[in-house]
Design a protein around this motif. Structure first.
Motif, PDB file in Angstrom:
ATOM      1  N   VAL A  77     -40.739   8.995 -17.351  1.00 29.03           N
ATOM      2  CA  VAL A  77     -39.810   7.871 -17.423  1.00 29.03           C
ATOM      3  C   VAL A  77     -38.936   7.863 -16.167  1.00 29.03           C
ATOM      4  N   LEU A  78     -38.796   6.694 -15.560  1.00 25.66           N
ATOM      5  CA  LEU A  78     -37.927   6.555 -14.384  1.00 25.66           C
ATOM      6  C   LEU A  78     -36.467   6.556 -14.813  1.00 25.66           C
ATOM      7  N   SER A  79     -35.590   7.111 -13.988  1.00 26.69           N
ATOM      8  CA  SER A  79     -34.146   7.160 -14.267  1.00 26.69           C
ATOM      9  C   SER A  79     -33.453   5.899 -13.798  1.00 26.69           C
ATOM     10  N   GLN A  80     -34.054   4.759 -14.080  1.00 28.82           N
ATOM     11  CA  GLN A  80     -33.497   3.460 -13.728  1.00 28.82           C
ATOM     12  C   GLN A  80     -33.979   2.457 -14.768  1.00 28.82           C
ATOM     13  N   PHE A  81     -33.340   1.292 -14.790  1.00 27.78           N
ATOM     14  CA  PHE A  81     -33.648   0.313 -15.825  1.00 27.78           C
ATOM     15  C   PHE A  81     -34.802  -0.622 -15.473  1.00 27.78           C
ATOM     16  N   THR A  82     -35.177  -0.708 -14.204  1.00 25.38           N
ATOM     17  CA  THR A  82     -36.296  -1.555 -13.793  1.00 25.38           C
ATOM     18  C   THR A  82     -37.212  -0.765 -12.881  1.00 25.38           C
ATOM     19  N   ASP A  83     -38.442  -1.247 -12.759  1.00 27.36           N
ATOM     20  CA  ASP A  83     -39.431  -0.611 -11.884  1.00 27.36           C
ATOM     21  C   ASP A  83     -39.869  -1.628 -10.845  1.00 27.36           C
ATOM     22  N   ARG A  84     -39.019  -1.826  -9.862  1.00 27.01           N
ATOM     23  CA  ARG A  84     -39.321  -2.792  -8.806  1.00 27.01           C
ATOM     24  C   ARG A  84     -40.255  -2.165  -7.773  1.00 27.01           C
ATOM     25  N   VAL A  97     -28.492  -0.724 -25.044  1.00 21.70           N
ATOM     26  CA  VAL A  97     -27.071  -1.007 -24.861  1.00 21.70           C
ATOM     27  C   VAL A  97     -26.829  -1.445 -23.418  1.00 21.70           C
ATOM     28  N   LYS A  98     -26.107  -2.526 -23.240  1.00 21.52           N
ATOM     29  CA  LYS A  98     -25.806  -3.043 -21.897  1.00 21.52           C
ATOM     30  C   LYS A  98     -24.533  -2.405 -21.341  1.00 21.52           C
ATOM     31  N   GLY A  99     -24.427  -2.398 -20.015  1.00 23.17           N
ATOM     32  CA  GLY A  99     -23.210  -1.934 -19.364  1.00 23.17           C
ATOM     33  C   GLY A  99     -23.156  -0.435 -19.103  1.00 23.17           C
ATOM     34  N   PHE A 100     -24.257   0.279 -19.293  1.00 22.97           N
ATOM     35  CA  PHE A 100     -24.311   1.711 -19.023  1.00 22.97           C
ATOM     36  C   PHE A 100     -25.164   1.955 -17.787  1.00 22.97           C
ATOM     37  N   TYR A 101     -24.746   2.933 -16.983  1.00 25.10           N
ATOM     38  CA  TYR A 101     -25.454   3.249 -15.756  1.00 25.10           C
ATOM     39  C   TYR A 101     -25.626   4.756 -15.640  1.00 25.10           C
ATOM     40  N   PRO A 102     -26.773   5.196 -15.082  1.00 21.66           N
ATOM     41  CA  PRO A 102     -27.014   6.635 -14.968  1.00 21.66           C
ATOM     42  C   PRO A 102     -25.981   7.321 -14.083  1.00 21.66           C
ATOM     43  N   ALA A 103     -25.518   8.465 -14.537  1.00 22.18           N
ATOM     44  CA  ALA A 103     -24.622   9.318 -13.745  1.00 22.18           C
ATOM     45  C   ALA A 103     -25.491  10.427 -13.164  1.00 22.18           C
ATOM     46  N   GLY A 104     -26.134  10.122 -12.058  1.00 23.76           N
ATOM     47  CA  GLY A 104     -27.088  11.043 -11.467  1.00 23.76           C
ATOM     48  C   GLY A 104     -28.501  10.599 -11.788  1.00 23.76           C
ATOM     49  N   ARG A 105     -29.449  11.406 -11.357  1.00 26.80           N
ATOM     50  CA  ARG A 105     -30.862  11.063 -11.537  1.00 26.80           C
ATOM     51  C   ARG A 105     -31.609  12.271 -12.070  1.00 26.80           C
ATOM     52  N   LEU A 106     -32.773  11.980 -12.585  1.00 26.99           N
ATOM     53  CA  LEU A 106     -33.698  13.017 -13.022  1.00 26.99           C
ATOM     54  C   LEU A 106     -35.080  12.500 -12.638  1.00 26.99           C
ATOM     55  N   ASP A 107     -35.817  13.278 -11.873  1.00 28.90           N
ATOM     56  CA  ASP A 107     -37.113  12.830 -11.366  1.00 28.90           C
ATOM     57  C   ASP A 107     -38.034  12.382 -12.488  1.00 28.90           C
ATOM     58  N   ARG A 108     -38.958  11.522 -12.128  1.00 28.25           N
ATOM     59  CA  ARG A 108     -39.928  11.000 -13.093  1.00 28.25           C
ATOM     60  C   ARG A 108     -40.706  12.127 -13.766  1.00 28.25           C
TER      61      ARG A 108
END
Length: 182
Positions: A13-20, A35-46
């Motif tokens: 799973v990508l640590s983002q909401f879209t796969d552009r 849930v809307k309005g939440f953003y990742p605090a950091g990343r985790l590789d696929r």
């Protein structure tokens, strides 16, 4: 009061909401978090699993993600090979990577943590042993733990982030979320 989502990110799973930009659609956070309005605090590789924090407050998000605050991140790491004391000590002292030396890490050998099965499973080679380590770092470079273990001759087979600061995966199944107020 800020809200925080603790998400047990599955492998792939990508640590983002879209796969552009990808010709094929890969799983993203939007497949798990409605849930809307939440953003990742950091990343985790696929190809890594485990705890990913998302928040609805920009200051908290920056505090969690910014290496200046040295928030500890603990990983359960399955490595290829039988770790020797000198390899573990090199990780504890910090290793030289192509983008400079790492800070010292806390490292200990652990028993198999009996995690959920990974899909797809890791490769198993009968002639080469593997072992588990618990590694805690206080920085967050791209693929840092994988690069650190490789630098000491212990390639990572499976990487699960277990905790960030005081927040852990305890009781959160893969693909599940827990929302808390902070």
């Amino acid at each position: 009061m800020a809200r925080l989502i603790l998400f047990n990110k599955p492998f792939g799973v990508l640590s983002q909401f879209t796969d552009r930009g990808s010709p094929t659609s890969r799983p993203t956070l939007s497949d798990y978090i409605a849930v809307k309005g939440f953003y990742p605090a950091g990343r985790l590789d696929r190809d890594s699993e485990g705890l990913l924090l998302l928040c609805d407050d920009g200051r908290l998000q920056a505090r969690i993600a910014d290496p200046r605050f040295k928030l500890p991140k603990t990983y359960l790491v399955q490595v290829e090979g039988d770790p020797k004391d000198d390899q573990l000590e090199r990780l504890r002292q910090g290793v030289e990577l192509n983008d400079g030396p790492t800070r010292p890490a806390e490292v200990e050998r652990i028993d198999d943590p009996r995690l959920w099965p990974r899909d797809p499973p890791i490769r198993v080679r009968k002639a080469i042993p593997d072992d588990w380590l618990r590694i805690t770092i206080r920085e967050g470079r791209n693929r840092q733990v994988r690069r650190m273990t490789a630098a000491v001759g212990l390639p990572t087979l499976r990487l699960v982030r277990w905790s960030v600061g005081d927040w852990t995966l305890e009781g959160i199944a893969p693909g599940d979320v827990t929302e808390i107020s902070v």
